[in-house]
Design a protein around this motif. Structure first.
Motif, short mmCIF file in Angstrom:
data_model
loop_
_atom_site.label_atom_id
_atom_site.label_comp_id
_atom_site.label_asym_id
_atom_site.label_seq_id
_atom_site.Cartn_x
_atom_site.Cartn_y
_atom_site.Cartn_z
N ALA A 18 21.34 -1.00 1.50
CA ALA A 18 21.80 -0.41 0.24
C ALA A 18 20.79 -0.66 -0.88
N SER A 19 20.10 -1.79 -0.83
CA SER A 19 19.12 -2.11 -1.88
C SER A 19 17.94 -1.15 -1.87
N GLN A 20 17.79 -0.40 -0.80
CA GLN A 20 16.67 0.54 -0.68
C GLN A 20 17.06 1.96 -1.05
N VAL A 21 18.33 2.19 -1.31
CA VAL A 21 18.82 3.55 -1.56
C VAL A 21 18.15 4.17 -2.78
N LYS A 22 18.04 3.45 -3.86
CA LYS A 22 17.47 4.03 -5.09
C LYS A 22 16.03 4.49 -4.87
N ALA A 23 15.22 3.64 -4.24
CA ALA A 23 13.82 4.01 -3.99
C ALA A 23 13.74 5.21 -3.05
N ARG A 43 29.49 9.71 -8.12
CA ARG A 43 28.24 9.26 -8.73
C ARG A 43 28.36 7.79 -9.12
N GLN A 44 29.54 7.37 -9.56
CA GLN A 44 29.76 5.97 -9.93
C GLN A 44 29.59 5.04 -8.72
N THR A 45 30.08 5.48 -7.58
CA THR A 45 29.92 4.69 -6.36
C THR A 45 28.44 4.55 -6.03
N LEU A 46 27.71 5.66 -6.14
CA LEU A 46 26.27 5.61 -5.88
C LEU A 46 25.58 4.68 -6.88
N ASP A 47 25.96 4.78 -8.15
CA ASP A 47 25.43 3.87 -9.18
C ASP A 47 25.66 2.41 -8.79
N ASN A 48 26.88 2.11 -8.38
CA ASN A 48 27.23 0.73 -8.00
C ASN A 48 26.41 0.26 -6.80
N ILE A 49 26.18 1.15 -5.85
CA ILE A 49 25.38 0.79 -4.68
C ILE A 49 23.93 0.55 -5.09
#
Length: 160
Positions: A18-23, A43-49
């Protein structure tokens, strides 16, 4: 990673992925809204992840990775290794295509030497780039390296 492997991930492994999702998302050029919609999450769930607030369930993580087009195979690396692979991949993609192969081979050669020179290492490692045999290296070992390099070059030039 197969669907079954996603289900077998520990909380720490899911947290690491999950820590790699943003990159990964940024690399694909998708917005949070687009990614969330395609992965069927808010989108909030994605933000939280992306911000490390929550650790997603395996099926949500799998949908996100599928949405981002991340090839999941049966190869699962330790979490620290996976993080380095993502960073290396991100850097490699920043290199102009005409210079990628040379830069990557140079980096892999450094890694090869580090593994070779680590006293506890017992496995045989073959670098990707050919070299001539040095006085410390038998000619057969250098020939094997050249053979592996040529096979890898042929593989890389094959049409997908």
């Amino acid at each position: 990673m197969t669907k079954n492997n996603f289900q077998k991930l520990t909380g720490d492994e899911r947290r690491e992925l999950a820590s790699q999702v943003k990159a990964l998302r940024q690399r694909t050029g998708l917005t949070k809204k687009e990614t969330a919609h395609q992965a069927r999450i808010t989108r909030q769930t994605l933000d939280n992840i992306e911000n490390g607030v929550t650790v997603p369930q395996a099926e949500i993580l799998e949908r996100i990775y599928d949405t981002l087009g991340v090839e999941t195979s049966d190869v699962i690396f330790e979490s620290g290794t996976q993080k380095w692979l993502v960073m290396a991949g991100t850097l490699i993609e920043q290199i102009p295509p005409q210079h990628r192969q040379q830069a990557t081979e140079s980096a892999l050669d450094v890694l090869y030497r580090a593994v070779r020179d680590t006293p506890k290492h017992t496995a045989t490692v073959t670098p990707l780039s050919p070299r001539t045999a040095s006085p410390q290296e038998p000619a057969a070992e250098a020939a094997l390296r050249v053979e592996n390099f040529e096979a890898q070059q042929e593989f890389m030039q094959e049409d997908p």
